[in-house]
Design an enzyme around this catalytic site. Sequence first.
Site, PDB file in Angstrom:
ATOM      1  NE  ARG A   1      -3.287  -9.274  10.969  1.00 52.00           N
ATOM      2  CZ  ARG A   1      -3.096  -8.386  10.012  1.00 52.00           C
ATOM      3  NH1 ARG A   1      -2.745  -7.144  10.315  1.00 52.00           N
ATOM      4  NH2 ARG A   1      -3.237  -8.703   8.746  1.00 52.00           N
TER       5      ARG A   1
ATOM      6  NE  ARG B   1      -1.223 -10.976   3.826  1.00 55.78           N
ATOM      7  CZ  ARG B   1      -1.650 -10.942   5.088  1.00 55.78           C
ATOM      8  NH1 ARG B   1      -1.616 -12.043   5.833  1.00 55.78           N
ATOM      9  NH2 ARG B   1      -2.132  -9.839   5.587  1.00 55.78           N
TER      10      ARG B   1
ATOM     11  NE  ARG C   1      -6.338 -10.792   7.019  1.00 48.39           N
ATOM     12  CZ  ARG C   1      -5.750  -9.734   6.455  1.00 48.39           C
ATOM     13  NH1 ARG C   1      -5.884  -8.549   7.013  1.00 48.39           N
ATOM     14  NH2 ARG C   1      -5.055  -9.855   5.355  1.00 48.39           N
TER      15      ARG C   1
ATOM     16  NE  ARG D   1      -2.100  -5.467  -1.104  1.00 48.10           N
ATOM     17  CZ  ARG D   1      -2.831  -5.436  -0.006  1.00 48.10           C
ATOM     18  NH1 ARG D   1      -3.894  -4.691   0.046  1.00 48.10           N
ATOM     19  NH2 ARG D   1      -2.493  -6.159   1.052  1.00 48.10           N
TER      20      ARG D   1
ATOM     21  CE  LYS E   1      -2.001  -1.281   4.442  1.00 48.36           C
ATOM     22  NZ  LYS E   1      -1.133  -2.402   4.842  1.00 48.36           N
TER      23      LYS E   1
HETATM   24  P1  AMP Z   1      -5.147  -6.872   3.246  1.00 53.12           P
HETATM   25  O1  AMP Z   1      -6.302  -7.078   4.180  1.00 53.12           O
HETATM   26  O2  AMP Z   1      -5.024  -5.468   2.751  1.00 53.12           O
HETATM   27  O3  AMP Z   1      -3.847  -7.409   3.809  1.00 53.12           O
HETATM   28  O4  AMP Z   1      -5.467  -7.744   1.937  1.00 53.12           O
HETATM   29  C1  AMP Z   1      -5.627  -9.154   2.015  1.00 53.12           C
HETATM   30  C2  AMP Z   1      -5.452  -9.757   0.619  1.00 53.12           C
HETATM   31  O5  AMP Z   1      -6.464  -9.241  -0.257  1.00 53.12           O
HETATM   32  C3  AMP Z   1      -4.143  -9.427  -0.083  1.00 53.12           C
HETATM   33  O6  AMP Z   1      -3.083 -10.306   0.314  1.00 53.12           O
HETATM   34  C4  AMP Z   1      -4.530  -9.596  -1.552  1.00 53.12           C
HETATM   35  O7  AMP Z   1      -4.617 -10.970  -1.905  1.00 53.12           O
HETATM   36  C5  AMP Z   1      -5.948  -9.032  -1.565  1.00 53.12           C
HETATM   37  N1  AMP Z   1      -5.972  -7.575  -1.849  1.00 53.12           N
HETATM   38  C6  AMP Z   1      -6.390  -6.585  -1.015  1.00 53.12           C
HETATM   39  N2  AMP Z   1      -6.279  -5.387  -1.591  1.00 53.12           N
HETATM   40  C7  AMP Z   1      -5.784  -5.599  -2.835  1.00 53.12           C
HETATM   41  C8  AMP Z   1      -5.430  -4.747  -3.927  1.00 53.12           C
HETATM   42  N3  AMP Z   1      -5.567  -3.422  -3.832  1.00 53.12           N
HETATM   43  N4  AMP Z   1      -4.953  -5.331  -5.048  1.00 53.12           N
HETATM   44  C9  AMP Z   1      -4.815  -6.667  -5.146  1.00 53.12           C
HETATM   45  N5  AMP Z   1      -5.118  -7.529  -4.165  1.00 53.12           N
HETATM   46  C10 AMP Z   1      -5.602  -7.011  -3.005  1.00 53.12           C
END
Ligand code: AMP
Length: 222
Positions: free
Chosen positions: A127, A172, A161, A88, A13
Amino acid sequence: MNLILFGPPGAGKGTQADFLNKKYGFAKLSTGDMLRAAVAAGSPLGLQAKEIMAKGQLVSDDIMIGLIRARIQEPDCTKGFILDGFPRTVAQAEALDQMLMAEKKRLDHVIELQVNDSELTQRICGRFSCKKCTAGYHDTFKRPLKDGVCDECGSTEFSRREDDNASTVAKRLDAYHAQTAPLLPYYDKENVLISIDGMADIEIVTRQIEEIIGGAGKLAAN
Ligand code: AMP
């Protein structure tokens, strides 16, 4: 053009949102990036989010909805935006519908990138990115042309990360299947959902997305 790029962590994404941002000027709204910036800044939000993210869990709906509500009102969203990592949960999706209605905006497409879990784990665990320009790389699939040097900006500093490790990735993915995947029927009912094969090469996925948003391509070309 307002889009949601939907899919599990590691589906691509962010990569596709970066491309659409550069080519068409749609604002990229990545809630993960916003939270990581808050963590790096040591803000109260960052302190709250840090542990939750490290556990692979979701940050509360109230916080996330507040972040996006403020963000979509910023001027760079006038031309359109791409949501990456939001919504989410069903509560986030419902709140988004309400805020879009209040702003007299609408969702044009929800594009789901489908990738299976074993491929996702492999993708995420290898990554890393350039610290300076954030260009993305992978230990196996996309190494820099010259080891240790960013292809894009020449920087020699990279980062990974904290939550890109096997045990957090498993959590996740669990969170995705339990809390986020139920949004697919939600958007299907709204007639905005299109699913594409996210296992294909990056360029092929990009081409498919561009076909879906076809009108935007013509718009940007004018
Ligand atoms: P991502 O970079 O989208 O994989 O997000 C990394 C982490 O941020 C996720 O595993 C969640 O802990 C938190 N996070 C990101 N976006 C959301 C969301 N819309 N709702 C809840 N937690 C989020």
